[in-house]
Write an enzyme that holds these catalytic residues in place. Structure first.
Site, PDB file in Angstrom:
ATOM      1  N   HIS A 171      -7.348  -4.544 -26.593  1.00  0.00           N
ATOM      2  CA  HIS A 171      -7.817  -3.154 -26.483  1.00  0.00           C
ATOM      3  C   HIS A 171      -6.577  -2.261 -26.325  1.00  0.00           C
ATOM      4  CE1 HIS A 171      -9.646   0.309 -24.352  1.00  0.00           C
ATOM      5  NE2 HIS A 171     -10.814  -0.101 -24.802  1.00  0.00           N
ATOM      6  N   ASP A 174      -6.529  -9.037 -18.981  1.00  0.00           N
ATOM      7  CA  ASP A 174      -7.448  -7.908 -19.125  1.00  0.00           C
ATOM      8  C   ASP A 174      -8.860  -8.489 -19.016  1.00  0.00           C
ATOM      9  OD1 ASP A 174      -9.241  -6.045 -20.018  1.00  0.00           O
ATOM     10  OD2 ASP A 174      -8.101  -5.453 -21.787  1.00  0.00           O
ATOM     11  N   GLN A 227     -13.973  -7.172 -20.187  1.00  0.00           N
ATOM     12  CA  GLN A 227     -15.209  -7.701 -20.775  1.00  0.00           C
ATOM     13  C   GLN A 227     -15.572  -9.065 -20.190  1.00  0.00           C
ATOM     14  OE1 GLN A 227     -17.164  -5.983 -22.721  1.00  0.00           O
ATOM     15  NE2 GLN A 227     -15.813  -4.328 -23.355  1.00  0.00           N
ATOM     16  N   LYS A 283     -18.533  -1.523 -16.397  1.00  0.00           N
ATOM     17  CA  LYS A 283     -19.037  -2.478 -17.394  1.00  0.00           C
ATOM     18  C   LYS A 283     -19.849  -3.593 -16.738  1.00  0.00           C
ATOM     19  CE  LYS A 283     -15.118  -1.678 -20.475  1.00  0.00           C
ATOM     20  NZ  LYS A 283     -15.654  -0.896 -21.576  1.00  0.00           N
ATOM     21  N   CYS A 287     -11.360   1.105 -29.920  1.00  0.00           N
ATOM     22  CA  CYS A 287     -10.076   1.137 -29.183  1.00  0.00           C
ATOM     23  C   CYS A 287      -9.260  -0.115 -29.474  1.00  0.00           C
ATOM     24  CB  CYS A 287     -10.281   1.286 -27.683  1.00  0.00           C
ATOM     25  SG  CYS A 287     -11.089   2.805 -27.235  1.00  0.00           S
TER      26      CYS A 287
HETATM   27  C1  LIG Z   1     -11.208  -5.396 -23.387  1.00  0.00           C
HETATM   28  C2  LIG Z   1     -11.080  -4.047 -22.765  1.00  0.00           C
HETATM   29  N1  LIG Z   1      -9.967  -3.724 -22.113  1.00  0.00           N
HETATM   30  C3  LIG Z   1      -9.813  -2.535 -21.509  1.00  0.00           C
HETATM   31  C4  LIG Z   1     -10.798  -1.591 -21.544  1.00  0.00           C
HETATM   32  C5  LIG Z   1     -10.589  -0.274 -20.866  1.00  0.00           C
HETATM   33  O1  LIG Z   1     -11.475  -0.114 -19.801  1.00  0.00           O
HETATM   34  P1  LIG Z   1     -11.604   1.273 -19.048  1.00  0.00           P
HETATM   35  O2  LIG Z   1     -11.837   2.314 -20.105  1.00  0.00           O
HETATM   36  O3  LIG Z   1     -12.759   1.089 -18.140  1.00  0.00           O
HETATM   37  O4  LIG Z   1     -10.312   1.494 -18.318  1.00  0.00           O
HETATM   38  C6  LIG Z   1     -11.980  -1.861 -22.233  1.00  0.00           C
HETATM   39  C7  LIG Z   1     -13.052  -0.847 -22.349  1.00  0.00           C
HETATM   40  O5  LIG Z   1     -13.805  -0.823 -23.288  1.00  0.00           O
HETATM   41  C8  LIG Z   1     -12.135  -3.130 -22.850  1.00  0.00           C
HETATM   42  O6  LIG Z   1     -13.245  -3.449 -23.517  1.00  0.00           O
END
Ligand SMILES: Cc1ncc(COP(=O)(O)O)c(C=O)c1O
Length: 409
Positions: free
Chosen positions: A121, A198, A201, A224, A364
């Protein structure tokens, strides 16, 4: 399958959208919130609202107990050894940036390597790009297999003795791929690098255990996993966090402030400058209670079943391409797809006309879109409140869209 009674805890699901019952298949973007979480936040504002860590009065103490109680719930949820290792942040993005700005700037120098993958992401790409630019380090990508999985051969071929940081997504928000984090961590450590995960998910769907994974940092977001927006977590090993400097300075995080020098509070508070996200943390604590009552193993099983059911039905639609692992056991409840040449935004709009909420766009993850050789995709993501009937509605919606666009495209 989980009982459909679970749906009764989610008030938002009981409504019609464009004349059809809502079918919410966008939990990868943000999950819906159960009454338990909504009530916990309401209860805080109605009965406890006060600032934390400074009140001598009863409300202040209640708020502090609830806030710190939520931290203990997070500690247990991820099996950290101490609450000193649990820092509340605004979300995954802030958590990853904290590692890059604090650990990264102090420990990475010219000639070093930072290793990530093509399935990250943007939140797990850009902080490292910036760090590489500022330090003169090299940013390297682990290539993916054709089915969108990571092979340990490629991991081994990319990580070297020059690597200082490896940062990998646990579950891809696009491909649904579940990565072998424990094994990658071991390889990173063999080369003296730290491992950042990370978990955005992963935390909603998989039982997390930072001690078993042995990762050095783990980032995730409350919104999430049935919690509110604006709250997230950075887990870090205590020995590393002790040596790191805060990246935000001001109230709450200080021990002593002089005219020209100041000292910081102990962990975890030195990383929580300013009035914390009190209601958010309490809401996240309630979400953890809710998820644990159902059981993360049960939730994961439910999603695998939904993913297998959906992939089976979707594969029967001619012209529909599914990206990522074909084996449903290798993926979480996330299915990314395209239908012929129909633009995903058009597809999502027709599905929305039928009450079905899916995501469309680059998710993203523009480097991954480039790797897939597409500009955008549609994505259906499932959670504990979804049912096989939701998937049947998606399939019917896709067939309607296919007919509709036959004349247009
Ligand atoms: C795999 C992954 N990493 C990071 C993020 C970023 O999360 P946040 O926008 O809650 O900081 C997301 C959000 O969709 C994600 O799916």
């Amino acid at each position: 399958m989980l009982s459909t009674d679970i749906r009764s805890h989610f008030p938002i699901l009981h409504q019609e959208i464009n004349g059809h019952p809502l079918v919410y298949l966008d939990s990868g973007a943000t999950s819906q919130k159960p009454t338990q979480v909504i009530e916990a936040i309401k209860n805080y504002y109605e009965l406890e609202n006060s600032n934390v860590h400074r009140g001598v009065h009863t409300l202040g103490n209640r708020a502090t107990d609830s806030y710190e109680g939520a931290r203990e719930k997070v500690r247990k949820f991820i099996n950290a050894t101490s609450t000193k290792e649990v820092i509340f942040t605004r979300g995954t993005t802030t958590s990853l940036n904290t590692v890059a700005r604090s650990y990264g700037l102090a420990n990475v120098k010219e000639g070093d390597e930072i290793v990530i993958t093509y399935m990250e992401h943007h939140s797990n790409i850009i902080p490292w790009q910036q760090l590489a630019k500022e330090t003169g380090a090299t940013l390297k990508y682990i290539d993916l297999e054709a089915d969108g999985t990571l092979s340990l051969e490629n991991v081994r071929a990319t990580i070297t003795d020059k690597t200082k940081i490896v940062s990998v997504v646990y579950v891809s928000n696009v491909l649904g791929t579940m990565n072998p984090i424990k094994e990658i961590t071991q390889i990173a450590h063999e080369h003296g690098a730290i491992m950042v995960v990370d978990g955005a998910q992963a935390s909603p769907h998989i039982k997390l255990d930072v001690q078993a994974l042995d990762c050095d940092f783990l980032a995730f977001s409350g919104h999430k996993m049935c919690g509110p927006t604006g709250i997230g977590v950075l887990y870090g090993k205590q020995a590393l966090l002790e040596k790191m400097e805060p990246i935000e300075f001001g109230g709450e995080m200080i021990d002593f402030v002089g005219l020209y020098e100041s000292t910081w509070k102990e962990l975890p508070w030195k990383f929580e400058g300013g009035t914390p996200i009190i209601a958010g943390a309490i809401g996240l604590g309630a979400a953890i209670d809710f998820l644990e009552e159902i059981g993360l193993d049960e939730i994961e099983k439910h999603e695998h079943e939904l993913a297998a059911y959906a992939m089976d039905k979707m594969s029967a639609i001619e012209g529909l391409t599914i990206y990522g692992p074909t084996d449903p056991s290798k993926r979480a409840g996330i299915i990314t797809f395209n239908l012929n040449d129909v633009h995903p935004h058009d597809l999502a709009t027709v599905l929305d006309m039928n009450g079905i909420a899916v995501r469309a766009g680059h998710h993203c993850a523009q480097p991954l879109m480039k790797w897939l050789q597409v500009s955008a995709t549609a994505r259906a993501s499932f959670y504990l409140y979804n049912t096989k009937e939701d998937i049947d509605s998606l399939i019917a919606g896709l067939r309607t869209a296919k007919e509709y666009f036959n004349d247009v495209y």
